[in-house]
Design an enzyme around this catalytic site. Structure first.
Site, mmCIF file in Angstrom:
data_model
loop_
_atom_site.group_PDB
_atom_site.id
_atom_site.type_symbol
_atom_site.label_atom_id
_atom_site.label_comp_id
_atom_site.label_asym_id
_atom_site.label_seq_id
_atom_site.Cartn_x
_atom_site.Cartn_y
_atom_site.Cartn_z
ATOM 1 N N VAL A 210 1.818 -10.335 5.062
ATOM 2 C CA VAL A 210 1.906 -11.617 4.348
ATOM 3 C C VAL A 210 3.031 -12.428 4.982
ATOM 4 O O VAL A 210 4.172 -11.963 5.056
ATOM 5 C CB VAL A 210 2.196 -11.384 2.846
ATOM 6 C CG1 VAL A 210 2.473 -12.698 2.136
ATOM 7 C CG2 VAL A 210 1.023 -10.653 2.197
ATOM 8 N N THR B 232 2.800 4.148 -2.746
ATOM 9 C CA THR B 232 2.251 4.868 -3.902
ATOM 10 C C THR B 232 1.984 3.903 -5.056
ATOM 11 O O THR B 232 0.957 4.003 -5.738
ATOM 12 C CB THR B 232 3.232 5.973 -4.365
ATOM 13 O OG1 THR B 232 3.782 6.596 -3.207
ATOM 14 C CG2 THR B 232 2.520 7.013 -5.192
ATOM 15 N N ALA B 233 2.895 2.947 -5.265
ATOM 16 C CA ALA B 233 2.728 2.015 -6.385
ATOM 17 C C ALA B 233 1.465 1.189 -6.220
ATOM 18 O O ALA B 233 0.698 0.988 -7.172
ATOM 19 C CB ALA B 233 3.955 1.103 -6.498
ATOM 20 N N THR C 110 11.915 9.683 -11.969
ATOM 21 C CA THR C 110 11.220 8.894 -12.986
ATOM 22 C C THR C 110 10.416 7.712 -12.419
ATOM 23 O O THR C 110 9.747 7.015 -13.185
ATOM 24 C CB THR C 110 12.255 8.321 -13.981
ATOM 25 O OG1 THR C 110 13.361 7.805 -13.239
ATOM 26 C CG2 THR C 110 12.735 9.371 -14.937
ATOM 27 N N GLY D 47 0.825 -1.222 0.000
ATOM 28 C CA GLY D 47 0.000 0.000 0.000
ATOM 29 C C GLY D 47 0.846 1.254 0.000
ATOM 30 O O GLY D 47 0.512 2.254 0.623
ATOM 31 N N GLU E 67 9.033 12.684 -4.082
ATOM 32 C CA GLU E 67 8.138 13.834 -4.043
ATOM 33 C C GLU E 67 8.160 14.651 -5.312
ATOM 34 O O GLU E 67 7.567 15.719 -5.377
ATOM 35 C CB GLU E 67 8.523 14.712 -2.848
ATOM 36 C CG GLU E 67 8.549 13.898 -1.560
ATOM 37 C CD GLU E 67 8.662 14.724 -0.307
ATOM 38 O OE1 GLU E 67 9.454 15.674 -0.325
ATOM 39 O OE2 GLU E 67 7.959 14.417 0.671
ATOM 40 N N LYS F 194 5.808 21.894 -11.335
ATOM 41 C CA LYS F 194 7.243 21.711 -11.619
ATOM 42 C C LYS F 194 7.490 21.916 -13.120
ATOM 43 O O LYS F 194 6.923 21.208 -13.949
ATOM 44 C CB LYS F 194 7.627 20.283 -11.202
ATOM 45 C CG LYS F 194 9.027 19.859 -11.578
ATOM 46 C CD LYS F 194 9.320 18.458 -11.041
ATOM 47 C CE LYS F 194 10.622 17.899 -11.570
ATOM 48 N NZ LYS F 194 10.854 16.506 -11.166
HETATM 49 C C1 LIG Z 1 15.670 8.349 -1.729
HETATM 50 C C2 LIG Z 1 14.538 8.155 -2.679
HETATM 51 C C3 LIG Z 1 14.029 9.243 -3.382
HETATM 52 C C4 LIG Z 1 12.998 9.072 -4.300
HETATM 53 N N1 LIG Z 1 12.553 10.142 -5.017
HETATM 54 C C5 LIG Z 1 11.605 9.954 -5.964
HETATM 55 C C6 LIG Z 1 11.111 11.034 -6.731
HETATM 56 O O1 LIG Z 1 11.504 12.183 -6.570
HETATM 57 N N2 LIG Z 1 10.171 10.776 -7.664
HETATM 58 C C7 LIG Z 1 9.665 9.529 -7.869
HETATM 59 O O2 LIG Z 1 8.823 9.337 -8.754
HETATM 60 N N3 LIG Z 1 10.080 8.499 -7.108
HETATM 61 C C8 LIG Z 1 11.027 8.671 -6.187
HETATM 62 N N4 LIG Z 1 11.434 7.624 -5.423
HETATM 63 C C9 LIG Z 1 10.774 6.325 -5.602
HETATM 64 C C10 LIG Z 1 9.405 6.324 -4.906
HETATM 65 O O3 LIG Z 1 9.555 6.651 -3.546
HETATM 66 C C11 LIG Z 1 8.740 4.977 -5.052
HETATM 67 O O4 LIG Z 1 8.790 4.565 -6.379
HETATM 68 C C12 LIG Z 1 7.289 5.048 -4.651
HETATM 69 O O5 LIG Z 1 7.145 5.590 -3.374
HETATM 70 C C13 LIG Z 1 6.632 3.695 -4.708
HETATM 71 O O6 LIG Z 1 7.099 2.864 -3.683
HETATM 72 P P1 LIG Z 1 6.439 1.443 -3.548
HETATM 73 O O7 LIG Z 1 4.978 1.635 -3.394
HETATM 74 O O8 LIG Z 1 6.917 0.583 -4.640
HETATM 75 O O9 LIG Z 1 7.056 0.838 -2.204
HETATM 76 P P2 LIG Z 1 6.818 1.214 -0.659
HETATM 77 O O10 LIG Z 1 6.414 2.630 -0.467
HETATM 78 O O11 LIG Z 1 8.032 0.756 0.066
HETATM 79 O O12 LIG Z 1 5.578 0.302 -0.222
HETATM 80 C C14 LIG Z 1 5.731 -1.068 0.064
HETATM 81 C C15 LIG Z 1 4.418 -1.598 0.634
HETATM 82 O O13 LIG Z 1 4.524 -3.015 0.749
HETATM 83 C C16 LIG Z 1 4.006 -3.416 2.002
HETATM 84 N N5 LIG Z 1 4.635 -4.677 2.406
HETATM 85 C C17 LIG Z 1 5.944 -5.018 2.348
HETATM 86 N N6 LIG Z 1 6.111 -6.269 2.834
HETATM 87 C C18 LIG Z 1 4.873 -6.721 3.182
HETATM 88 C C19 LIG Z 1 4.366 -7.928 3.747
HETATM 89 N N7 LIG Z 1 5.162 -8.954 4.073
HETATM 90 N N8 LIG Z 1 3.035 -8.022 3.976
HETATM 91 C C20 LIG Z 1 2.200 -7.024 3.667
HETATM 92 N N9 LIG Z 1 2.616 -5.865 3.144
HETATM 93 C C21 LIG Z 1 3.941 -5.709 2.904
HETATM 94 C C22 LIG Z 1 4.346 -2.268 2.938
HETATM 95 O O14 LIG Z 1 3.505 -2.291 4.084
HETATM 96 C C23 LIG Z 1 4.070 -1.069 2.013
HETATM 97 O O15 LIG Z 1 2.695 -0.774 2.079
HETATM 98 C C24 LIG Z 1 12.444 7.778 -4.488
HETATM 99 C C25 LIG Z 1 12.923 6.692 -3.753
HETATM 100 C C26 LIG Z 1 13.972 6.861 -2.867
HETATM 101 C C27 LIG Z 1 14.496 5.674 -2.111
#
Ligand SMILES: Cc1cc2nc3c(=O)[nH]c(=O)nc-3n(C[C@H](O)[C@H](O)[C@H](O)COP(=O)(O)OP(=O)(O)OC[C@H]3O[C@@H](n4cnc5c(N)ncnc54)[C@H](O)[C@@H]3O)c2cc1C
Length: 503
Positions: free
Chosen positions: A187, A16-17, A346, A14, A51, A80
């Site tokens: 999970v 952003t992705a 990106t 849960g 962000e 932006k």
């Molecule tokens: C330093 C940094 C800067 C960034 N800057 C940018 C930017 O400027 N622009 C941009 O587009 N992107 C940026 N990103 C990337 C961006 O933050 C991510 O692509 C975006 O937030 C999506 O993350 P996500 O949803 O894939 O993962 P996460 O936000 O890590 O979410 C993972 C989810 O999986 C769940 N989960 C994990 N394991 C389990 C389990 N066993 N059981 C149940 N749930 C589980 C967690 O609870 C969480 O809800 C940046 C990333 C980093 C590290």
């Protein structure tokens, strides 16, 4: 579609992705009566950074029919125009340049930049700094928003800055409104069918969550794709050295900027992202070249923030991509699929294009795996196309203040495509022709490549330049200056656009 085999889609994660995936798949397949369930752990947090966006975030919200007036105020979002790169180059006059998003008027001014950049590469003393030719650079300089008045009918692409936690909450709310199921549980185990497909997720509340398709949005943990289905991770550490970040917020300037600023420091670079209520700042660095404490100290000095004032947040990054994004009945979206460091912001663009392309490939193949290989190939090419442009920033730096910058510049581990593009530039050949030959112009265009290569000042040294037809060059510049000044009058101050009926 009564015989549709896909009835239940399970999204793990849960962040952003996860919430982007849930909303977009619902929008696309609501008519088919497919159930979507998102499960996220209340104990494992989201990454909570990220962000800045590219214009693809606008396309995402447009595809959901969500207006800026609805989501921007809830996410403290700002507009932006692009990104300013500061201190990546030490060439006099080129210590800073702007990478704009494309605008419908680029064709008027950028042809002069392409021409001057070619002349300057050949040794003529003409002005070829990209900022002088970019309307978006001028808007940023004047803190104007990229929204033109109605009587100025040209299209301008733009991105946003936003609070990444709030955007997740906003998308979660929208998902609840359309009936997407939401389970809060961790999970613990993943069960497979005999053919290797995922059958169900075993949750820590003893529930067994079955599905036909699983979307892995579990972040860097990549629980389904990497840990369960054993898809190898291909690291980019050979040519992208950064693996860590430290973030510290600061007070926002009341005259809110309409650009991201990326400033090079000793062992990496710092983002400065303006939101309506604060600046987000973060130092992205390589742990091979400096420690966590050194990075935090340098960031604090750069921002003028004491340790007692505000806490720093340290993060680790896994930079690279999954060997394939879709295996069996599981597709990875977001950090679980891969991550190119945040220099050009990106990642969310990738999230959107992955879901969009997966949905198309899956549906066109009659909800089967028929187009899986093509999809995986496209994803891999996207990763590599974008990665090469990011590597270019490091490869062309001219800093000598640390081993980090010297190693980046001298690094031979660059792709053939990037090598060819650099040769093309230094041999004074045509970038557009080379982008076409290599078939990589859809990732970054001639405009982006020229802004970077000329913005870093990659020209013969000043003392070797000969005077060119300065009269023609000056006439062109006068035209460009007047054109950009005239166009700028159709844009309003950023601050004003943020409060115009948005709240
Ligand atoms: C330093 C940094 C800067 C960034 N800057 C940018 C930017 O400027 N622009 C941009 O587009 N992107 C940026 N990103 C990337 C961006 O933050 C991510 O692509 C975006 O937030 C999506 O993350 P996500 O949803 O894939 O993962 P996460 O936000 O890590 O979410 C993972 C989810 O999986 C769940 N989960 C994990 N394991 C389990 C389990 N066993 N059981 C149940 N749930 C589980 C967690 O609870 C969480 O809800 C940046 C990333 C980093 C590290």
């Amino acid at each position: 579609m009564d015989n549709l085999k896909v009835k239940n889609i399970v999204i793990l994660g849960g962040g952003t992705a996860g919430w982007m995936t849930a909303n977009l798949l619902h929008k696309k397949w609501e008519r088919l009566g497919i159930n979507i369930t998102l499960v996220e752990s209340p104990d494992i947090g989201i990454i909570g950074v990220g962000e800045g966006s590219t214009p693809r975030l606008k396309a995402f919200f447009d595809s959901l029919d969500i207006n800026e007036s609805e989501w921007m105020p809830e996410c403290n979002a700002t507009y932006k125009n692009g990104i300013s790169f500061k201190n990546w180059s030490t060439v006099s006059g080129y210590e800073e340049y702007f990478h704009p998003f494309p605008s419908g008027l680029d064709f008027v001014t950028f042809k002069f930049l392409y021409n001057n950049a070619t002349l300057r590469r050949k040794g003529a003393d003409v002005i070829a700094h990209p900022n002088r030719f970019s309307l978006m650079a001028s808007l940023s300089e004047k803190k104007l928003a990229p929204i033109a008045s109605k009587n100025f009918p040209f299209h301008f692409q733009y991105g946003y800055h936003f609070d990444s936690v709030l955007i997740g909450k906003f998308l979660q709310k929208k998902a609840a409104e359309v009936g997407i199921n939401h389970i809060q549980a961790t999970v613990e185990n993943v069960e497979l069918h005999s053919n290797g497909d995922i059958r169900s997720l075993k949750l820590n509340n003893d529930q067994l969550l079955s599905g036909d398709i699983f979307v892995d949005c579990s972040g860097f943990a990549s629980i389904l794709l990497e840990k369960t289905l054993k898809v190898p991770f291909i690291s980019f550490s050979d040519n992208l050295f950064n693996d860590s970040a430290v973030a510290i917020p600061t007070e926002i300037d009341p005259n809110i900027p309409s650009q991201t600023i990326s400033t090079a420091l000793t062992n990496g670079w710092v983002w400065q992202i303006p939101l309506t209520n604060r600046f987000g700042n973060g130092y992205v660095y390589s742990s091979k070249y400096c420690t966590q404490d050194e990075a935090e100290k340098e960031l604090r000095a750069h921002l003028g923030v004491l340790e007692s004032d505000v806490e720093a947040r340290h993060l680790k990054m896994k930079v690279g991509r999954a060997q394939e994004s879709w295996r069996k009945n599981c597709v990875a979206v977001g950090l679980s699929q891969g991550f190119i460091e945040p220099l050009e912001a990106t990642a969310l663009q990738f999230v959107y294009s992955t879901i969009d392309e997966f949905a198309r490939a899956f549906e066109e193949g009659g909800f089967s795996n028929q187009f899986r290989e093509e999809f995986n190939q496209r994803m891999n090419m996207n990763f590599e196309g974008i990665r090469d442009y990011i590597v270019l920033h490091y490869k062309t730096n001219s800093r000598n203040d640390s081993q980090y910058w010297i190693d980046n510049r001298e690094n031979k581990n660059i792709s053939n495509n990037l090598n060819d593009m650099l040769n093309c530039w230094y041999n004074t050949q045509n970038l557009e022709t080379e982008l076409k030959r290599l078939n990589i112009g859809s990732y970054y265009s001639q405009m982006s490549w020229t802004c970077l290569l000329s913005g870093m000042g990659l020209f013969p040294p000043k003392e070797k330049l000969t005077s060119a037809d300065t009269k023609t060059a000056q006439a062109d510049l006068d035209f460009v200056d007047n054109f950009i000044d005239g166009c700028s009058m159709n844009f309003k101050p950023h601050e004003q656009m943020l409060t115009r009926g948005l709240s």
